[in-house]
Design a protein around this motif. Sequence first.
Motif, PDB file in Angstrom:
ATOM      1  N   VAL A   1       0.841  -1.199   0.000  1.00 38.61           N
ATOM      2  CA  VAL A   1       0.000   0.000   0.000  1.00 38.61           C
ATOM      3  C   VAL A   1       0.877   1.250   0.000  1.00 38.61           C
ATOM      4  N   ARG A   2       1.893   1.276   0.845  1.00 39.90           N
ATOM      5  CA  ARG A   2       2.793   2.440   0.889  1.00 39.90           C
ATOM      6  C   ARG A   2       3.521   2.629  -0.438  1.00 39.90           C
ATOM      7  N   ARG A   3       3.981   1.535  -1.022  1.00 42.26           N
ATOM      8  CA  ARG A   3       4.734   1.615  -2.280  1.00 42.26           C
ATOM      9  C   ARG A   3       3.836   2.067  -3.428  1.00 42.26           C
ATOM     10  N   ILE A   4       2.701   1.414  -3.594  1.00 40.53           N
ATOM     11  CA  ILE A   4       1.823   1.707  -4.721  1.00 40.53           C
ATOM     12  C   ILE A   4       1.231   3.104  -4.623  1.00 40.53           C
ATOM     13  N   TYR A   5       0.789   3.495  -3.425  1.00 46.37           N
ATOM     14  CA  TYR A   5       0.148   4.808  -3.263  1.00 46.37           C
ATOM     15  C   TYR A   5       1.115   5.888  -2.802  1.00 46.37           C
ATOM     16  N   ARG A   6       2.426   5.598  -2.900  1.00 50.02           N
ATOM     17  CA  ARG A   6       3.480   6.575  -2.577  1.00 50.02           C
ATOM     18  C   ARG A   6       3.295   7.168  -1.181  1.00 50.02           C
ATOM     19  N   GLY A   7       2.929   6.314  -0.235  1.00 48.79           N
ATOM     20  CA  GLY A   7       2.753   6.760   1.140  1.00 48.79           C
ATOM     21  C   GLY A   7       1.561   7.683   1.338  1.00 48.79           C
ATOM     22  N   GLY A   8       0.666   7.709   0.371  1.00 50.71           N
ATOM     23  CA  GLY A   8      -0.495   8.590   0.450  1.00 50.71           C
ATOM     24  C   GLY A   8      -0.241   9.956  -0.164  1.00 50.71           C
ATOM     25  N   PHE A   9       0.965  10.170  -0.698  1.00 51.99           N
ATOM     26  CA  PHE A   9       1.361  11.482  -1.215  1.00 51.99           C
ATOM     27  C   PHE A   9       0.401  12.017  -2.277  1.00 51.99           C
ATOM     28  N   VAL A  10       0.181  11.242  -3.320  1.00 53.90           N
ATOM     29  CA  VAL A  10      -0.635  11.729  -4.437  1.00 53.90           C
ATOM     30  C   VAL A  10      -2.075  11.967  -3.987  1.00 53.90           C
ATOM     31  N   GLY A  11      -2.641  11.031  -3.245  1.00 53.28           N
ATOM     32  CA  GLY A  11      -4.020  11.186  -2.779  1.00 53.28           C
ATOM     33  C   GLY A  11      -4.203  12.399  -1.897  1.00 53.28           C
ATOM     34  N   GLN A  12      -3.210  12.676  -1.053  1.00 55.25           N
ATOM     35  CA  GLN A  12      -3.301  13.850  -0.186  1.00 55.25           C
ATOM     36  C   GLN A  12      -3.198  15.145  -0.990  1.00 55.25           C
ATOM     37  N   LEU A  13      -2.329  15.153  -2.002  1.00 54.80           N
ATOM     38  CA  LEU A  13      -2.232  16.350  -2.840  1.00 54.80           C
ATOM     39  C   LEU A  13      -3.546  16.597  -3.581  1.00 54.80           C
ATOM     40  N   VAL A  14      -4.118  15.535  -4.125  1.00 55.02           N
ATOM     41  CA  VAL A  14      -5.392  15.671  -4.839  1.00 55.02           C
ATOM     42  C   VAL A  14      -6.475  16.147  -3.873  1.00 55.02           C
ATOM     43  N   SER A  15      -6.558  15.518  -2.721  1.00 55.46           N
ATOM     44  CA  SER A  15      -7.560  15.892  -1.728  1.00 55.46           C
ATOM     45  C   SER A  15      -7.365  17.338  -1.274  1.00 55.46           C
ATOM     46  N   GLY A  16      -6.123  17.708  -0.992  1.00 55.45           N
ATOM     47  CA  GLY A  16      -5.842  19.085  -0.591  1.00 55.45           C
ATOM     48  C   GLY A  16      -6.238  20.081  -1.666  1.00 55.45           C
ATOM     49  N   GLY A  17      -5.969  19.744  -2.916  1.00 57.41           N
ATOM     50  CA  GLY A  17      -6.360  20.616  -4.020  1.00 57.41           C
ATOM     51  C   GLY A  17      -7.865  20.796  -4.117  1.00 57.41           C
ATOM     52  N   ILE A  18      -8.595  19.711  -3.903  1.00 59.59           N
ATOM     53  CA  ILE A  18     -10.061  19.787  -3.947  1.00 59.59           C
ATOM     54  C   ILE A  18     -10.588  20.636  -2.796  1.00 59.59           C
ATOM     55  N   TRP A  19     -10.011  20.485  -1.610  1.00 57.80           N
ATOM     56  CA  TRP A  19     -10.424  21.329  -0.482  1.00 57.80           C
ATOM     57  C   TRP A  19     -10.119  22.798  -0.758  1.00 57.80           C
ATOM     58  N   LEU A  20      -8.964  23.074  -1.341  1.00 55.42           N
ATOM     59  CA  LEU A  20      -8.622  24.469  -1.654  1.00 55.42           C
ATOM     60  C   LEU A  20      -9.576  25.034  -2.700  1.00 55.42           C
ATOM     61  N   LEU A  21      -9.928  24.219  -3.681  1.00 55.19           N
ATOM     62  CA  LEU A  21     -10.900  24.654  -4.689  1.00 55.19           C
ATOM     63  C   LEU A  21     -12.253  24.939  -4.038  1.00 55.19           C
ATOM     64  N   ALA A  22     -12.707  24.044  -3.165  1.00 50.55           N
ATOM     65  CA  ALA A  22     -13.994  24.247  -2.483  1.00 50.55           C
ATOM     66  C   ALA A  22     -13.954  25.489  -1.595  1.00 50.55           C
ATOM     67  N   ALA A  23     -12.823  25.732  -0.929  1.00 51.89           N
ATOM     68  CA  ALA A  23     -12.687  26.940  -0.102  1.00 51.89           C
ATOM     69  C   ALA A  23     -12.735  28.188  -0.978  1.00 51.89           C
ATOM     70  N   ALA A  24     -12.124  28.123  -2.147  1.00 48.97           N
ATOM     71  CA  ALA A  24     -12.175  29.262  -3.080  1.00 48.97           C
ATOM     72  C   ALA A  24     -13.610  29.506  -3.538  1.00 48.97           C
ATOM     73  N   VAL A  25     -14.336  28.433  -3.805  1.00 50.37           N
ATOM     74  CA  VAL A  25     -15.743  28.567  -4.205  1.00 50.37           C
ATOM     75  C   VAL A  25     -16.539  29.206  -3.066  1.00 50.37           C
ATOM     76  N   ALA A  26     -16.284  28.779  -1.825  1.00 54.86           N
ATOM     77  CA  ALA A  26     -16.985  29.369  -0.672  1.00 54.86           C
ATOM     78  C   ALA A  26     -16.651  30.848  -0.526  1.00 54.86           C
ATOM     79  N   THR A  27     -15.401  31.190  -0.767  1.00 53.52           N
ATOM     80  CA  THR A  27     -14.941  32.571  -0.608  1.00 53.52           C
ATOM     81  C   THR A  27     -15.496  33.490  -1.686  1.00 53.52           C
ATOM     82  N   TRP A  28     -15.476  33.040  -2.938  1.00 51.74           N
ATOM     83  CA  TRP A  28     -15.784  33.940  -4.043  1.00 51.74           C
ATOM     84  C   TRP A  28     -17.101  33.664  -4.770  1.00 51.74           C
TER      85      TRP A  28
END
Length: 185
Positions: A10-37
């Motif tokens: 799991v750690r090897r294939i999912y790069r320790g969660g790196f990619v999923g966390q970046l994607v998730s963080g990006g989606i949260w930032l997008l949603a926060a931008a939508v809430a803001t503007w």
Amino acid sequence: MHIAAAQLDVRRIYRGGFVGQLVSGGIWLLAAAVATWISPTASMAALFLGGTLIFPITTVVLSAAGGPAGLPKGHPFAALAMQIAFTVPLGMIVAIVVGLTEPALFFPASMIVVGAHYLPFVFLYGMRLFAVLAGVLVIGGVACLSVWPAGAAASGWFTGVVLVAFAFALRASAARLNPNAPTRG
């Protein structure tokens, strides 16, 4: 297959969660931008719909980075990973209902749902750092609900930044646990 070997996969294939966390963080930032503007209601849709795309986007990014993009068929943790993933959209239904009643509570409630969903990642990945991430999000969500409910969009921005920061911390942690496995995504 032993638990430690399955966790290593799991750690090897999912790069320790790196990619999923970046994607998730990006989606949260997008949603926060939508809430803001745009509007709080539109941000609920953005986070919910964006959240349903985290796994497919992560899979595409992992494929583009080379190497496997998912656990092999029959892997003992494949069902667990899917079950964990389904906890978020189900919990988000509650956050949306709360948010429709009081929009300022949507992001903090979502923080708690997402934070709680990271607890089983401790076992799935064999990485205690996911417990820290869970704690930061749950405690942050409770604090925002209790102390600062008017800071709705700010709690969305905070969560996005936390998820992106933890992506890098998780990648570094996985590299220490799997010194011979690729953890760049």
